[in-house]
Design an enzyme around this catalytic site. Structure first.
Site, PDB file in Angstrom:
ATOM      1  CG  ASP A 108      -2.008   0.885   1.119  1.00 63.13           C
ATOM      2  OD1 ASP A 108      -1.981   1.958   0.321  1.00 63.13           O
ATOM      3  OD2 ASP A 108      -3.069   0.991   1.972  1.00 63.13           O
ATOM      4  CD  GLU A 200      -5.078  -0.644  -1.004  1.00 57.45           C
ATOM      5  OE1 GLU A 200      -5.547  -2.001  -0.728  1.00 57.45           O
ATOM      6  OE2 GLU A 200      -5.690   0.397  -0.735  1.00 57.45           O
TER       7      GLU A 200
END
Length: 654
Positions: A108, A200
DNA sequence: GGGGGCGACGACG
DNA sequence: TTCCACGTCGTCGCCCCC
């Protein structure tokens, strides 16, 4: 949860019960004065239409909670005992599916948009900054988060929280560029990695760990270093035996950190048992509220213990989701294909009831949607109109067509009809969505799907020849790649003498590729008393096609329409008279004969499939039908909630 | 009773 | 000064029809 705690003594303050998506904590917001944030958000919102709508929704949730509490109270000891048995059995079954063989890494990017903007403008470094505008913020950097500023917060509230906040407009081009750079790195570790968004991704690092004989922690460390070297951006990583856990783990040491959860059942159970339920992807504000206030569930361990109540009050799939989460289970396989299910566009504007303006917006959206559809080579048959009224009430109105569409003209035509039924209305948002794609087209490159003229003619002729002897329309329509029985306007379908037959035809037929549609010329061929509509890219094609068919006389003064109209005036089949200018009416008339023809065919064949009759009656009366829906008294309007009216979602990611 | 369609809503980034 | 996004996917309940 922090938002229910009060620091202002025993007297509850009004802002303490006003929760929005952005009043909960996010990474980098640990030191935030939550009381202050909540008070400011409340004061800025109070009295607005948005606020009123939030209160309406909140009241609805409260009623749901009360209903569920009542249900819980009504459960007898025997009910609870039975449901305990059910829950225990499900837990065993789910446990049996546990897969600890894969190692998943979730990566992330830290405050991605904000970080990219800082890269391109180092002056922003160390200053509170948000990407977005006064109406909405996409991302805030960590300096801004300390003031309580975060994604999904309106800019004017963010500025109140942090007056020195710098706003930077969104620049997706830039983010896509950097996203691509990160993905090149991810690919080295898992060529089949799953991108969850621009910032992500999920990587199955099982193989790379084995091949290189190093730990998942070392891989995570190396990957993050590599991302930084390639982009200058920092990211956080989480490692776990499945995607659900990896995702939770990546949030633990954010920013610029990582957390490794070993592939060990005891480690997983220890980790998950104390985890607050809100940390789980798929459990949002409302679900958390329900689980906490009705069942007293705060952690995943609580969820396991209250399994009997969850099984008693929720659907099987929802209860399964909760129990899976409580066991730390999640998806471990990599899906082979991920097909898009819908595509949409929506725009917000200052609320207005100006119909010309609304129609223009609709037209713009139809253009945008059509363009997106054509870029992806998609055709869809369910069109959904989304409206947000001036009072923030969201409505959707959908229609499922019998043909697949993608042109802006088609989209606008049906969308206008849907909108017309809602007028007069003051709106602040209009959206359009197409779904129910023609699965033959999804995922294949546009070029491969476009029929060449040769394909068109050869398959068309072959098809025609194979069917002309027995005049079997059923066979003709099966050659859906080249022929299209153009459905007439089904929203106004009452003109069709037999809609069921009409549908049966069109349901089997796919429209041609968008590219070929763009300049398509519609033609109607009349043969054996059955009309077949087709599309070609030029008038020449139409004529060639007509010549090739070598059927009985085809007469037309309109080059695009080759229907058998005697003297351009009289239907050769029934003598019905329609002047040349009545193009649509003529087409409808030919549809009538087509339907009639098919009805005869149908009576001869028992093998073909029929769509449910009700769909036609609904289409016929789409206007009144949707009005009927609107008039329906919803449970909430009646002031009570049926026992089974819960809508806790299951998560797609676990 | 099952299945398709519709509409509302939740969740996430 | 400005006044609460956009895109996508999933679940659920209801309606209607067979």
């Amino acid at each position: 949860m922090e938002k229910s705690e009060s620091t202002s003594g025993d007297t509850p303050q009004p802002w303490q019960s006003y929760h929005t998506v952005f009043t909960n904590a996010k990474a980098g917001m640990d030191g935030v004065d939550k009381e202050r944030v909540q008070r400011i958000v409340y004061e800025m919102s109070k009295g607005s239409k948005y606020f009123e709508n939030e209160e309406r929704k909140e009241a609805f949730t409260r009623r749901k909670l009360e209903s569920m509490r009542a249900q819980c109270a009504m459960l007898t000891a025997a009910d609870i005992s039975n449901n305990r048995t059910v829950a225990d059995r499900r837990i065993l079954e789910l446990e049996a599916t546990r897969d600890l063989t894969r190692i998943w890494l979730h990566v992330d990017m830290d405050a991605f948009y904000a970080a990219v903007e800082t890269l391109s403008n180092p002056m922003l470094k160390g200053k509170p900054m948000a990407v977005g505008g006064m109406s909405m913020i996409s991302t805030a950097n960590y300096e801004a988060r300390r003031f309580g500023v975060r994604a999904a917060m309106p800019g004017f509230i963010a500025r109140k929280l942090c007056p020195e906040l710098i706003f930077v407009p969104v620049d997706f081009k830039k983010y896509t560029y950097y996203s691509d750079l990160t993905r090149k790195v991810f690919q080295k570790y898992d060529p089949n990695f799953m991108a969850a968004s621009l910032d992500e991704a999920y990587l199955d690092i099982t193989n790379v760990c084995k091949q290189r004989g190093i730990t998942s922690g070392e891989i995570a460390e190396e990957l993050r270093t590599s991302v930084y070297e390639e982009t200058g951006l920092m990211c956080s990583a989480g490692v776990g035996p499945n995607r659900l856990l990896a995702k939770v783990c990546s949030d633990i040491n954010k920013p610029n950190g990582q957390f490794i959860l070993p592939n060990d059942r005891l480690a997983v159970m220890t980790f998950i048992s104390s985890l607050p339920i809100r940390k789980i992807g798929g459990i949002g504000k409302v679900t958390e509220h329900i689980l906490r206030d009705v069942f007293g569930i705060n952690t995943c361990e609580d969820m396991l213990q209250k399994g009997d109540f969850l099984c008693a009050l929720f659907s099987r799939s929802t209860a399964d989701f909760f129990l899976s989460v409580a066991l730390g289970l999640g998806k471990t396989e990599t899906p082979q294909v991920m097909l898009r299910k819908s595509i949409s566009n929506e725009r917000t504007f200052s609320a207005t009831d100006d119909e010309a303006f609304l129609h223009q917006k609709l037209s713009d959206l139809a253009e945008m949607l059509s363009s997106d559809m054509q870029k992806e080579g998609l055709l869809g048959r369910t069109l959904t109109l989304k409206l947000k009224t001036a009072s923030f009430e969201v409505r959707t109105r959908a229609v499922t067509l019998q043909k697949y569409i993608c042109s802006s003209e088609d989209i606008l035509k049906y969308a206008s009809k849907l909108l017309k039924d809602e007028l007069p209305v003051s709106l602040r948002l209009i959206g359009l969505r197409l779904s129910q794609f023609n699965t033959d087209m999804v995922g294949a490159p546009s070029e491969t799907r476009q029929k060449t003229l040769t394909d068109f003619l050869i398959s068309g002729v072959a098809n025609r020849k194979s069917t002309s002897d027995n005049s079997s329309l059923g066979s003709i329509v099966d050659s859906h790649e080249i022929c299209s029985y153009e459905d007439r306007d089904l929203l106004d379908g009452s003109h069709l003498p037999d809609l069921e037959d009409k549908h049966t035809i069109s349901n089997k037929v796919n429209s041609p590729h968008p590219k070929s549609r763009q300049n398509a010329v519609t033609g109607l061929l009349e043969a054996d008393s059955s009309s077949v509509e087709f599309r070609c890219n030029s008038l020449d094609e139409v004529n060639k096609r007509a010549n090739l068919l070598d059927d009985e006389a085809v007469s037309s003064s309109n080059q695009g329409e080759l229907l058998l109209w005697v003297n351009d005036y009289k239907c050769s089949l029934c003598g019905f008279e329609l002047p040349l200018g009545f193009v649509e009416e003529r087409q409808e008339h030919s549809d009538f004969h087509l339907a009639e023809r098919l009805q005869k065919e149908e009576s001869r064949s028992e093998t073909r499939t029929l769509m449910p009759r009700h769909r036609f009656s609904r289409k016929e009366n789409i206007g009144s039908q949707s009005k009927g829906k609107k008039q329906k008294i919803s449970p909430k309007d009646k002031g009570h909630i049926p026992i089974d009216m819960f809508f806790v979602k299951s998560c797609q990611n676990f």
